[in-house]
Design a protein around this motif. Structure first.
Motif, PDB file in Angstrom:
ATOM      1  N   ARG A   1       0.827  -1.207   0.000  1.00  0.00           N
ATOM      2  CA  ARG A   1       0.000   0.000   0.000  1.00  0.00           C
ATOM      3  C   ARG A   1       0.867   1.266   0.000  1.00  0.00           C
ATOM      4  O   ARG A   1       0.484   2.276  -0.613  1.00  0.00           O
ATOM      5  CB  ARG A   1      -0.956  -0.018   1.192  1.00  0.00           C
TER       6      ARG A   1
ATOM      7  N   ALA B   1      -8.745   3.590  -4.699  1.00  0.00           N
ATOM      8  CA  ALA B   1      -9.333   2.252  -4.701  1.00  0.00           C
ATOM      9  C   ALA B   1      -9.101   1.568  -6.040  1.00  0.00           C
ATOM     10  O   ALA B   1      -8.742   0.378  -6.106  1.00  0.00           O
ATOM     11  CB  ALA B   1     -10.829   2.334  -4.395  1.00  0.00           C
TER      12      ALA B   1
ATOM     13  N   GLY C   1      -6.682  -1.886  -6.644  1.00  0.00           N
ATOM     14  CA  GLY C   1      -7.143  -3.102  -7.297  1.00  0.00           C
ATOM     15  C   GLY C   1      -6.394  -3.411  -8.574  1.00  0.00           C
ATOM     16  O   GLY C   1      -5.962  -4.550  -8.793  1.00  0.00           O
TER      17      GLY C   1
ATOM     18  N   ASP D   1     -12.069  -3.476  -4.164  1.00  0.00           N
ATOM     19  CA  ASP D   1     -11.521  -2.190  -4.599  1.00  0.00           C
ATOM     20  C   ASP D   1     -12.141  -1.751  -5.922  1.00  0.00           C
ATOM     21  O   ASP D   1     -12.442  -0.567  -6.121  1.00  0.00           O
ATOM     22  CB  ASP D   1      -9.995  -2.274  -4.734  1.00  0.00           C
TER      23      ASP D   1
ATOM     24  N   THR E   1     -15.592  -0.446  -5.208  1.00  0.00           N
ATOM     25  CA  THR E   1     -15.531   0.935  -4.726  1.00  0.00           C
ATOM     26  C   THR E   1     -15.232   1.893  -5.877  1.00  0.00           C
ATOM     27  O   THR E   1     -15.846   2.969  -5.987  1.00  0.00           O
ATOM     28  CB  THR E   1     -14.443   1.068  -3.644  1.00  0.00           C
TER      29      THR E   1
END
Length: 303
Positions: free
Chosen positions: A140, A173, A177, A236, A239
């Motif tokens: 991340r 998001a 993904g 993700d 979203t």
């Protein structure tokens, strides 16, 4: 689809040198990212198309510099390119190469692009140096430092004026993904080059290690890993599907198609399963064509 000369006209790109510069980037992007290029040409308003293409070409060229060759060569190339890019954005020059000439004009037309270019260039060293991630937090951090700024170089051209924070959250998001999906698709290539985008802790959760992947483990374990990563990608993308509701109406079909194209890629990767250790899955061309056609039809209907 608006013709390319008319597209340049609609974007206010009228001088011969600039038209040639943008046309060169068009050719580059059309060759290496056919589905994305088609989506841009079909689904975005003509005045925006050359600018998205210029930003995409800048990304592609920069990534090639960062990813190819020995580390010291890549870092040197990144430093030189960063210096040239910043100079091109800072002052006009009669001797800019076509890519930087187009990027400069796009940044002048869309000044919100500039901070994302700077953030992307700063994150380039991390991209050049990474070989893997120990934990999910490391992945991340990579997304926030490099992959998200890279995506925002393009996506910032669509930023709605009233909800920029919500838009960037949706973009995060999306890139969480799609970057995870990129790493899943690239398992074979990355392993051959001594890198791995799946965090070590995710491998351990599936009973695997990097060495085990190199040794061609039980296919059932690889299937478990693929399902594990796909289960992280899917929410993700769900979203990110909300992005289309944040932007101006003319941009909605493009963002809708962009997210659905990632979902098609995910389905193809899951179907490829253990074969991901041998090769990347083929592009889902039929599904991609269907997604683009439906988005184009919805654009004509104003939705």
């Amino acid at each position: 689809m608006t013709t390319w000369p008319r597209t340049l006209d609609r974007a206010g790109i009228t001088t011969p040198a600039l038209r040639d510069a943008y046309s060169a980037q068009r050719g580059l992007v059309a060759r290496y990212a056919r589905a994305e290029y088609t989506a841009v040409r079909l689904l975005l308003p003509a005045p925006l198309v050359p600018h998205v293409i210029a930003a995409t070409a800048f990304m592609h060229h920069s990534d090639n510099l960062i990813d190819q060759g020995p580390l010291d060569q890549r870092l040197s190339a990144l430093a030189d390119w960063s210096t040239r890019t910043r100079a091109a954005l800072a002052e006009e020059s009669a001797h800019l190469d076509p890519l930087l000439a187009a990027l400069r004009h796009t940044a002048l037309t869309h000044p919100q692009l500039r901070p994302h270019i700077e953030a992307y260039l700063k994150g380039g060293e991390l991209e050049a140096r990474w070989t893997g991630f120990a934990a999910e937090d490391d992945f991340r951090a990579y997304v926030d430092t490099y992959a998200l700024p890279a995506f925002m170089v393009i996506a910032s051209l669509l930023t709605p004026p009233d909800e920029p924070e919500a838009f960037e959250a949706g973009c995060r998001a999306f890139i969480l993904g799609s970057q995870r999906l990129d790493f899943l698709e690239d398992l074979a290539e990355d392993l051959r080059s001594g890198r791995l985008g799946v965090p070590e802790e995710a491998l351990a959760d599936c009973g695997l290690t990097r060495d085990a992947l190199l040794a061609r483990p039980d296919p059932a374990l690889v299937r478990t890993l693929v399902r594990h990563q796909a289960a992280l990608v899917r929410p993700d993308l769900t979203t990110a599907a909300q992005l289309e509701h944040l932007v101006r109406a003319p941009h909605r079909p493009f963002l809708r198609a962009l997210v659905r194209l990632q979902s098609a890629r995910l389905t193809a990767a899951e179907a490829h399963g253990p074969k991901l250790l041998e090769s990347a899955p083929g592009a889902p061309l039929g599904r991609a064509a269907s997604i683009l056609v439906r988005a184009w039809v919805s654009r004509g209907m104003g939705s």
